[in-house]
Design a protein around this motif. Structure first.
Motif, PDB file in Angstrom:
ATOM      1  N   GLU A 176       0.834  -1.197   0.000  1.00  0.00           N
ATOM      2  CA  GLU A 176       0.000   0.000   0.000  1.00  0.00           C
ATOM      3  C   GLU A 176       0.875   1.255   0.000  1.00  0.00           C
ATOM      4  N   TYR A 212      -7.230 -10.233   0.024  1.00  0.00           N
ATOM      5  CA  TYR A 212      -6.878  -8.893  -0.428  1.00  0.00           C
ATOM      6  C   TYR A 212      -5.599  -9.011  -1.241  1.00  0.00           C
ATOM      7  N   SER A 223     -11.988  -4.120  -2.027  1.00  0.00           N
ATOM      8  CA  SER A 223     -11.648  -3.606  -0.701  1.00  0.00           C
ATOM      9  C   SER A 223     -10.749  -4.584   0.048  1.00  0.00           C
ATOM     10  N   ASN A 224     -10.170  -4.105   1.134  1.00  0.00           N
ATOM     11  CA  ASN A 224      -9.329  -4.939   1.985  1.00  0.00           C
ATOM     12  C   ASN A 224     -10.231  -5.782   2.877  1.00  0.00           C
ATOM     13  N   HIS A 259      -9.012  -0.187  -4.380  1.00  0.00           N
ATOM     14  CA  HIS A 259      -8.895  -0.637  -2.980  1.00  0.00           C
ATOM     15  C   HIS A 259      -9.264   0.481  -1.998  1.00  0.00           C
TER      16      HIS A 259
END
Length: 665
Positions: A233, A257, A421-422, A517
């Motif tokens: 990230e 993820y 999404s995470n 994300h």
């Protein structure tokens, strides 16, 4: 002839000019990146072909008809996988090798690499088995049906072995027996914008099918089956202060993820097996020595799954509609459900059509639906990019659970597959959004409406939606909050802003954050941008603090006056964010009064002058406060003596809470 030659020459010059101009703008590089394999790729993995024309409708052409990619880049493509895997049907193992390239998306050099080795969740002592107790969604792991993954080779592109550097890390719970996350140091750091290519070989022992993965008889579900690089990230992503790896083990209640990229996967199975997989075939399967080899390709996806069985009944149809430019829908049905093909196809087409209309384009050319046999129940009801599994075939005449399961998993193609999404840390952004969309699809397509007041009453233990998935109090608590309360939060928002504005919010969020994300704060920003209002209290109460709404009629005091009656009604907001609510007041002579309370203060007193006594007061008589899970205190009769009213209320509370507790998910 001279005219034709002149025309050809003009066309050639024009094409050359377009190509030269495309180099200026980077289009040529994008085209090359789409199809070129790295120099170190596996020798037996063929390069993908040139782009194809738009898919044409064709009546059930068969499962092995190849397609060709299109030269369009939709995501940042951080990873690129070239995998070759062979199924040993006798031992239930997968023998695999892969070349994976990872590009550093950050601004710092990266020296430490990580791999998710998810199949080790099925090994004794794993965190997944400890937390789940070998049970998931009503399915139980068979005794002794363990699985696992062994990394047998790990080298750089130059051939330097890295396997001795590999060690297992457990950042979440310190369980040394958990081997679902591996780390190793690179010989040289990967600088920002640069790439590293790694070659690896691995073996997977498939567990007896459980928790989305495994083998049952001749049915195989390969989900989370290859070594996978986690998400790196960047600073600012999901509110992150500084860049770095997002690292978690495989937990009993967590899903997954990963980053978007390209997958080229060769799958070898016994001849006679049909294979469903993410993406599409790029060439006709090859048969040799009783084995069959399938070559699949997918781009702009963040995972790759496949399923195989010789028993699949195959059905295909092409479909297009606004937002759905052309999709081959492929059904791989258990024989018990082959006569239900029209129901599956109708549900898939209808769901895609609505999703395309509501949120935006489905960018892939295929959607595969796998229906497992009854013995493969653990593989049922799961989502992967361009591939979903329906409920297992246990009954030859299922009710609406057939459609409900399928439209839920297809809705995941948008919130899990595209928005991505995470799911470790904010699972509700996938499951809650998908459950909300599922209810919308069932209502729009089949006229099946959710009973939101009853569903809210199931919420006996609300917890913050911002919790990481393994930090909920229990698996039931995870399911109640992530799936149920998550969707109720969206319905509560919809009640306040209206259907039209809510539709705009959901579409804007999807369009802005597909392939990105996002976090819940990104969704909050979209809500505030669309409505031009602040929603801090709402999200703080229902997402970060885990509250429910609770509006109640606390007390009623009525006395006789010279001119009639005076009543004082005490209303309370016991939880949740401020919200306007209606109040219904009924008098003995048949007269009624409706008032509106803005709900800003935690309580308010209504003073009423009337010709006849007040019979009762009700707050939120239309059940508009979606997140109110204690409806029993919304109503109060005026004539009940205070001590008796208190006794009744306590007894009813205990009975109702006990009943709803027994019905909870």
């Amino acid at each position: 002839m001279p005219k034709r030659r002149s025309l050809r020459m003009l066309l050639f010059v024009a094409a050359a000019a377009v190509l030269v101009m495309s180099v200026r703008f980077g289009f040529a590089d994008a085209w090359v990146d789409q199809y070129a394999l790295p120099a170190s790729s596996l020798s037996d993995l063929p390069a993908a072909g040139p782009p194809a024309a738009e898919a044409k409708s064709e009546p059930n052409p068969g499962p092995d008809v190849p397609q060709k990619p299109q030269a369009v880049v939709l995501s940042n493509r951080v990873t690129e996988y070239h995998i070759s895997v062979s199924l040993d049907e006798n031992s239930g193992t997968l023998l695999g090798e892969q070349v994976v390239t990872w590009k550093n998306p950050g601004r710092k050099a990266v020296s430490e690499m990580y791999l998710h080795l998810y199949p080790n969740a099925f090994a004794p002592g794993s965190t997944f088995l400890r937390e789940s107790g070998g049970k998931l969604r009503g399915d139980k792991m068979k005794e002794g049906g363990y699985g696992g993954m062994e990394l047998t080779s790990l080298t750089t592109e130059e051939g330097e072995t890295l396997l001795p550097r590999v060690h297992y890390v457990q950042p979440d719970d310190g369980n040394r027996n958990d081997r679902t996350l591996a780390a190793f140091r690179l010989p040289e750091p990967v600088n920002p914008g640069e790439s590293v290519t790694l070659r690896m070989k691995f073996n997977v022992l498939l567990p007896e099918i459980f928790a989305r993965m495994g083998k049952s008889g001749n049915f195989v579900m390969a989900g989370q089956w290859f070594p996978k690089i986690p998400v790196y990230e960047t600073s600012g992503m999901r509110g992150r202060a500084s860049e770095g790896w997002n690292l978690h083990q495989y937990h009993g209640d967590s899903e997954f993820y990963s980053d978007f990229g390209i997958y080229s996967v060769r799958i070898e199975v016994p001849d006679g097996y049909k294979v469903a997989a993410t993406g599409f075939l790029t060439k006709t399967p090859a048969v040799s020595g009783g084995r069959k080899s399938f070559q699949f390709y997918a781009d702009d996806v963040h995972d790759f799954a496949w399923s195989a069985s010789p028993d699949f009944v195959y059905v295909e149809d092409s479909f297009s509609s606004p937002g759905i430019p052309g999709v081959r829908i492929k059904l791989y049905l258990d024989p018990l459900h082959q006569h239900l093909k029209d129901r599956y196809m109708h549900a898939a087409k209808s769901a895609l059509a609505k999703l395309g209309q509501w949120y935006g384009e489905y960018p892939y050319s295929t959607l595969s639906v796998v229906v497992p046999p009854a013995s493969g129940n653990g593989a049922g009801g799961m989502e992967y990019p361009t591939l979903v599994t329906g409920a297992s075939a246990r009954d030859d005449n299922p009710g609406y659970e057939l459609e409900r399961t399928l439209v839920h998993e297809i809705a995941h193609q948008y919130w899990y597959g595209l928005v991505a999404s995470n799911e470790f840390e904010e699972a509700w952004l996938d499951e809650g959004f998908t459950s909300y969309t599922e209810d919308k699809l069932m209502a729009s397509i089949y006229g099946v409406l959710p009973n939101l007041p009853i569903e809210a009453s199931y919420m006996t233990h609300p917890e913050p939606l911002s919790l990481s998935s393994w930090k909920f109090s229990s698996s039931d608590g995870y399911a109640e909050n992530v799936y149920l309360r998550g969707k109720l939060v969206l319905f509560a928002l919809e009640k306040q802003v209206g259907d039209k504005t809510m539709s705009k919010i959901m579409r804007t969020y999807f369009q802005k954050y597909k392939f990105k994300h996002p976090s819940f704060s990104d969704f909050q920003k979209v809500v505030e941008t669309v409505t031009k209002e602040k929603w801090t209290d709402f999200f703080r109460a229902y997402v970060q603090r885990g509250e429910m709404a609770d509006f109640s009629v606390e007390t009623i005091q009525t006395r006789k006056t010279d001119t009639g009656y005076e009543s004082i009604v005490l209303l309370r907001r016991n939880g949740g964010s401020p919200e306007a609510v209606s109040v219904w007041l009924q008098f003995q002579d048949g007269q009624s009064v409706r008032k509106r309370w803005d709900g800003v203060q935690p309580h308010v007193q209504l003073k009423l002058e009337s010709a006849s006594p007040l019979l009762y007061a009700t707050i939120d008589p239309g059940n508009h406060i979606v997140l109110d899970n204690r409806k029993y205190n919304n109503y109060l009769k005026a004539e009940v003596p205070p001590e008796q009213r208190s006794r009744y209320a306590t007894g009813i509370t205990q009975i109702i809470e006990g009943l709803f507790g027994s019905l909870a998910w």
